[in-house]
Motif scaffolding. Structure first.
Motif, PDB file in Angstrom:
ATOM      1  N   ARG A   1       0.037  24.739 119.808  1.00 63.01           N
ATOM      2  CA  ARG A   1       1.237  25.198 120.810  1.00 63.01           C
ATOM      3  C   ARG A   1       0.768  26.115 121.570  1.00 63.01           C
ATOM      4  O   ARG A   1       1.399  26.122 122.808  1.00 63.01           O
ATOM      5  CB  ARG A   1       2.303  25.745 119.800  1.00 63.01           C
ATOM      6  N   GLU A   2      -0.022  27.164 121.233  1.00 66.18           N
ATOM      7  CA  GLU A   2      -0.533  28.145 122.418  1.00 66.18           C
ATOM      8  C   GLU A   2      -0.990  27.798 123.518  1.00 66.18           C
ATOM      9  O   GLU A   2      -0.795  28.001 124.681  1.00 66.18           O
ATOM     10  CB  GLU A   2      -1.299  29.169 121.669  1.00 66.18           C
ATOM     11  N   GLN A   3      -2.180  26.585 123.156  1.00 70.38           N
ATOM     12  CA  GLN A   3      -2.700  26.183 124.270  1.00 70.38           C
ATOM     13  C   GLN A   3      -1.640  25.355 125.141  1.00 70.38           C
ATOM     14  O   GLN A   3      -1.980  25.217 126.699  1.00 70.38           O
ATOM     15  CB  GLN A   3      -3.914  25.175 123.686  1.00 70.38           C
ATOM     16  N   ILE A   4      -0.745  24.640 124.474  1.00 69.09           N
ATOM     17  CA  ILE A   4       0.306  23.935 125.417  1.00 69.09           C
ATOM     18  C   ILE A   4       1.102  24.866 126.385  1.00 69.09           C
ATOM     19  O   ILE A   4       1.236  24.695 127.582  1.00 69.09           O
ATOM     20  CB  ILE A   4       1.136  23.132 124.714  1.00 69.09           C
ATOM     21  N   LEU A   5       1.365  26.125 125.563  1.00 71.77           N
ATOM     22  CA  LEU A   5       2.147  27.002 126.588  1.00 71.77           C
ATOM     23  C   LEU A   5       1.417  27.528 127.729  1.00 71.77           C
ATOM     24  O   LEU A   5       2.021  27.566 128.759  1.00 71.77           O
ATOM     25  CB  LEU A   5       2.438  28.161 125.639  1.00 71.77           C
ATOM     26  N   GLU A   6       0.007  27.756 127.478  1.00 72.54           N
ATOM     27  CA  GLU A   6      -0.899  28.348 128.616  1.00 72.54           C
ATOM     28  C   GLU A   6      -0.922  27.264 129.858  1.00 72.54           C
ATOM     29  O   GLU A   6      -0.951  27.457 130.766  1.00 72.54           O
ATOM     30  CB  GLU A   6      -2.117  28.938 127.995  1.00 72.54           C
ATOM     31  N   THR A   7      -1.458  26.048 129.208  1.00 69.82           N
ATOM     32  CA  THR A   7      -1.845  25.095 130.206  1.00 69.82           C
ATOM     33  C   THR A   7      -0.440  24.402 130.902  1.00 69.82           C
ATOM     34  O   THR A   7      -0.670  24.102 132.178  1.00 69.82           O
ATOM     35  CB  THR A   7      -2.666  24.192 129.372  1.00 69.82           C
TER      36      THR A   7
ATOM     37  N   ARG B   1       2.062  19.696 111.522  1.00 67.23           N
ATOM     38  CA  ARG B   1       2.872  20.920 111.076  1.00 67.23           C
ATOM     39  C   ARG B   1       2.035  22.293 111.039  1.00 67.23           C
ATOM     40  O   ARG B   1       1.005  22.177 110.510  1.00 67.23           O
ATOM     41  CB  ARG B   1       3.471  20.548 109.503  1.00 67.23           C
ATOM     42  N   GLY B   2       2.496  23.362 111.615  1.00 68.63           N
ATOM     43  CA  GLY B   2       1.879  24.589 111.646  1.00 68.63           C
ATOM     44  C   GLY B   2       0.757  24.456 112.581  1.00 68.63           C
ATOM     45  O   GLY B   2       0.189  25.719 112.624  1.00 68.63           O
ATOM     46  N   VAL B   3       0.487  23.611 113.369  1.00 64.74           N
ATOM     47  CA  VAL B   3      -0.648  23.715 114.165  1.00 64.74           C
ATOM     48  C   VAL B   3      -0.262  23.422 115.851  1.00 64.74           C
ATOM     49  O   VAL B   3      -0.161  24.372 116.409  1.00 64.74           O
ATOM     50  CB  VAL B   3      -1.897  22.710 113.891  1.00 64.74           C
ATOM     51  N   GLY B   4       0.248  22.127 115.793  1.00 64.46           N
ATOM     52  CA  GLY B   4       0.785  21.656 117.337  1.00 64.46           C
ATOM     53  C   GLY B   4       0.883  20.145 117.394  1.00 64.46           C
ATOM     54  O   GLY B   4       1.576  19.818 116.570  1.00 64.46           O
ATOM     55  N   TYR B   5       0.065  19.569 118.127  1.00 63.32           N
ATOM     56  CA  TYR B   5       0.318  18.328 118.419  1.00 63.32           C
ATOM     57  C   TYR B   5      -0.970  17.275 118.828  1.00 63.32           C
ATOM     58  O   TYR B   5      -1.935  17.845 119.025  1.00 63.32           O
ATOM     59  CB  TYR B   5       1.247  17.930 119.464  1.00 63.32           C
ATOM     60  N   LYS B   6      -0.975  16.091 118.332  1.00 63.04           N
ATOM     61  CA  LYS B   6      -2.167  15.428 118.402  1.00 63.04           C
ATOM     62  C   LYS B   6      -2.052  14.076 119.006  1.00 63.04           C
ATOM     63  O   LYS B   6      -1.000  13.208 118.696  1.00 63.04           O
ATOM     64  CB  LYS B   6      -3.100  15.326 117.246  1.00 63.04           C
ATOM     65  N   PHE B   7      -2.695  13.553 119.889  1.00 63.11           N
ATOM     66  CA  PHE B   7      -2.895  12.102 120.473  1.00 63.11           C
ATOM     67  C   PHE B   7      -4.063  11.336 119.806  1.00 63.11           C
ATOM     68  O   PHE B   7      -5.162  11.945 119.865  1.00 63.11           O
ATOM     69  CB  PHE B   7      -2.902  12.176 122.214  1.00 63.11           C
ATOM     70  N   THR B   8      -3.728  10.205 119.446  1.00 60.46           N
ATOM     71  CA  THR B   8      -4.780   9.333 118.921  1.00 60.46           C
ATOM     72  C   THR B   8      -4.859   7.905 119.473  1.00 60.46           C
ATOM     73  O   THR B   8      -3.570   7.598 119.788  1.00 60.46           O
ATOM     74  CB  THR B   8      -4.710   9.352 117.256  1.00 60.46           C
ATOM     75  N   ASP B   9      -5.819   7.432 119.837  1.00 57.18           N
ATOM     76  CA  ASP B   9      -6.122   6.150 120.592  1.00 57.18           C
ATOM     77  C   ASP B   9      -7.484   5.640 120.117  1.00 57.18           C
ATOM     78  O   ASP B   9      -8.512   6.110 119.985  1.00 57.18           O
ATOM     79  CB  ASP B   9      -5.876   6.046 121.888  1.00 57.18           C
TER      80      ASP B   9
END
Length: 234
Positions: free
Chosen positions: A180-186, A224-232
């Motif tokens: 979440r922190e990286q998403i906030l900053e970027t 949960r508790g970390v952030g988000y992930k894209f898989t492909d």
């Protein structure tokens, strides 16, 4: 070099700053030299670099803090620490903060040049991945430069800038959980602090766009508790 490779040099000792800058320029690099961490972060946000050479002991904001801040926004750019501290604890701390290399003062300029060459080559490989203009998910294609989602029937859904930035971040970090922190900053650049619900809503929107079954996502996941992930798979 046909196109000069760019290095951000952060060093507060004048004689060392001048010597490193001169030697790197003689090797054909374009060097932007600054003396403190705050200026370094400002320049980093404004310009594009292939490598950052970072002194640890800096006024106002030390090199470890600078490195940490850069890593929130950019996980790929190589960072080399220069330091007078030669303890294993400092080396480990530097690497934990996200550095790729660690050179102890006083050092041999020839060794510095060799290490720089290795790190710059690595940055060029990651740059190939960064030049992401479009990406296909299922039967839909995202066009990052025009903020558009094109469907297989030719219809186009416009994307907001934030949607596009978040999609690009998740796709570039494919198969990795993005905090979440990286998403906030970027994506938000800390101008506004969106709630977790705000980012969740973006993920829900992406599921509507791309997932065959929104309740059982295969592309966009909340960790949960970390952030988000894209898989492909491709």
């Amino acid at each position: 070099m046909s196109q000069k490779l760019r290095i951000l040099l952060v060093e507060d000792e004048d004689h060392l700053l001048d010597a490193i800058k001169l030697n790197l320029e003689l090797e054909g690099y374009k060097v932007h030299a600054v003396k403190d961490g705050k200026t370094a972060l400002k320049i980093f946000k404004e310009e594009r670099f292939n490598l950052i050479i970072l002194d640890v002991m800096l006024p106002e904001m030390d090199g470890f803090q600078v490195c940490e801040t850069i890593r929130l926004e950019n996980a790929e750019i190589p960072i080399m620490f220069l330091t007078a501290k030669n303890t294993s604890e400092d080396r480990v701390l530097g690497l934990k903060k996200g550095a790729d290399d660690y050179l102890v003062k006083p050092f041999n300029l020839e060794e510095l040049i060799l290490r720089v060459g290795i790190l710059v080559k690595r940055s060029l490989k990651s740059d190939d991945l960064k030049e992401l203009n479009s990406y296909k998910i299922g039967d839909k294609t995202i066009y990052f430069n025009s903020f558009e989602l094109k469907h297989d029937d030719g219809t186009i859904t416009p994307l907001t800038k934030k949607e596009t930035m978040l999609l690009k971040l998740l796709i570039e970090r494919k198969n990795d959980a993005v905090s979440r922190e990286q998403i906030l900053e970027t994506v938000w650049n800390y101008d506004v602090y969106p709630s977790t619900r705000t980012i969740d809503n973006f993920i829900l929107t992406f599921r509507k766009y791309f997932e065959p079954d929104q309740k059982n996502p295969v592309y966009f996941h909340s960790i949960r508790g970390v952030g988000y992930k894209f898989t492909d798979s491709h």
